[in-house]
Design a protein around this motif. Structure first.
Motif, short mmCIF file in Angstrom:
data_model
loop_
_atom_site.label_atom_id
_atom_site.label_comp_id
_atom_site.label_asym_id
_atom_site.label_seq_id
_atom_site.Cartn_x
_atom_site.Cartn_y
_atom_site.Cartn_z
N MET A 1 -3.64 3.10 -0.91
CA MET A 1 -4.09 2.46 -2.43
C MET A 1 -2.93 1.32 -2.56
O MET A 1 -1.69 1.59 -2.19
CB MET A 1 -3.95 3.64 -3.29
CG MET A 1 -4.82 4.73 -3.08
SD MET A 1 -6.57 4.24 -3.07
CE MET A 1 -6.73 4.07 -4.97
N SER B 1 -0.32 -0.53 -4.41
CA SER B 1 0.78 0.09 -5.24
C SER B 1 1.36 -1.08 -6.12
O SER B 1 1.97 -1.01 -7.13
CB SER B 1 1.99 0.89 -4.54
OG SER B 1 2.60 -0.01 -3.54
N PHE B 2 1.39 -2.23 -5.40
CA PHE B 2 1.70 -3.45 -6.16
C PHE B 2 1.07 -4.58 -5.63
O PHE B 2 0.51 -4.62 -4.45
CB PHE B 2 3.30 -3.87 -6.22
CG PHE B 2 3.61 -4.21 -4.99
CD1 PHE B 2 3.96 -5.72 -4.51
CD2 PHE B 2 4.03 -3.15 -3.86
CE1 PHE B 2 4.39 -5.98 -3.41
CE2 PHE B 2 4.74 -3.94 -2.84
CZ PHE B 2 4.61 -5.11 -2.55
N LEU C 1 0.87 -1.43 0.05
CA LEU C 1 0.16 0.08 -0.07
C LEU C 1 0.82 1.20 0.11
O LEU C 1 1.79 1.20 0.81
CB LEU C 1 -0.88 0.02 1.33
CG LEU C 1 -1.82 -1.11 1.51
CD1 LEU C 1 -2.55 -0.88 2.80
CD2 LEU C 1 -2.74 -1.07 0.25
N ASP C 2 0.43 2.29 -0.56
CA ASP C 2 1.14 3.66 -0.59
C ASP C 2 0.69 4.43 0.68
O ASP C 2 -0.29 3.86 1.49
CB ASP C 2 0.82 4.45 -1.94
CG ASP C 2 -0.54 4.62 -2.42
OD1 ASP C 2 -1.33 4.87 -1.50
OD2 ASP C 2 -0.86 5.09 -3.41
N ARG C 3 0.95 5.57 0.77
CA ARG C 3 0.87 6.46 1.95
C ARG C 3 -0.73 6.72 2.01
O ARG C 3 -1.30 7.11 3.02
CB ARG C 3 1.73 7.60 2.04
CG ARG C 3 3.11 7.55 2.20
CD ARG C 3 4.01 8.78 2.25
NE ARG C 3 5.15 8.24 2.52
CZ ARG C 3 6.29 9.11 2.52
NH1 ARG C 3 5.95 10.34 2.21
NH2 ARG C 3 7.55 9.04 2.82
N ARG C 4 -1.50 6.64 0.94
CA ARG C 4 -2.87 7.00 0.81
C ARG C 4 -3.67 5.66 1.06
O ARG C 4 -4.88 5.95 1.06
CB ARG C 4 -3.32 7.56 -0.64
CG ARG C 4 -2.52 9.03 -0.71
CD ARG C 4 -2.64 9.44 -2.18
NE ARG C 4 -2.29 8.26 -3.14
CZ ARG C 4 -2.46 8.40 -4.38
NH1 ARG C 4 -3.24 8.98 -5.01
NH2 ARG C 4 -2.12 7.29 -5.21
N ARG D 1 -9.89 -4.58 -10.93
CA ARG D 1 -9.59 -3.12 -10.41
C ARG D 1 -10.90 -2.51 -11.03
O ARG D 1 -11.39 -2.70 -11.75
CB ARG D 1 -8.53 -2.36 -11.53
CG ARG D 1 -7.31 -2.56 -11.10
CD ARG D 1 -6.19 -2.10 -12.08
NE ARG D 1 -4.96 -2.02 -11.45
CZ ARG D 1 -3.96 -1.15 -11.79
NH1 ARG D 1 -4.21 -0.40 -12.67
NH2 ARG D 1 -2.56 -1.13 -11.19
#
Length: 101
Positions: free
Chosen positions: A83, A85-86, A78-81, A98
């Motif tokens: 979401m 990311s991979f 997960l990214d910082r938001r 998706r």
């Protein structure tokens, strides 16, 4: 050959290569010319180091992809938001398709 000289191509204290120059005539040392050649050798060393690092990064990325794709467990990041990311293929199956924007 009558004269010649060599200039090391370095990154830090590591010698990556040596530039060798040879002449058919007697060559007197020219400090300005040598300084210019040493500057070129330094730039060449930096370029070679970046190329090696880029190759190493690509190899590590490829190894990571192989590892993630071969694991049966779902792995995702997960990214910082928050979401995704991979996601490896197993995680993609668990997460579903998706959402369309």
């Amino acid at each position: 050959m009558v004269s010649g000289w060599a200039v090391p191509v370095r990154v830090g204290s590591n010698v990556l290569a040596v530039l060798e120059f040879y002449c058919h005539f007697a060559f007197r040392e020219d400090r300005e010319a040598m300084a210019a050649i040493e500057t070129v050798a330094t730039s060449l060393g930096q370029m070679l180091a970046r190329t090696r690092e880029r190759g190493r990064a690509q190899e590590l990325y490829r190894q990571r992809e192989i590892l993630l794709d071969s694991v049966a467990d779902g792995i995702f990041g997960l990214d910082r938001r928050g979401m995704v990311s991979f996601a490896n293929p197993a995680a993609a199956r668990l997460l579903g398709p998706r959402p369309q924007p």
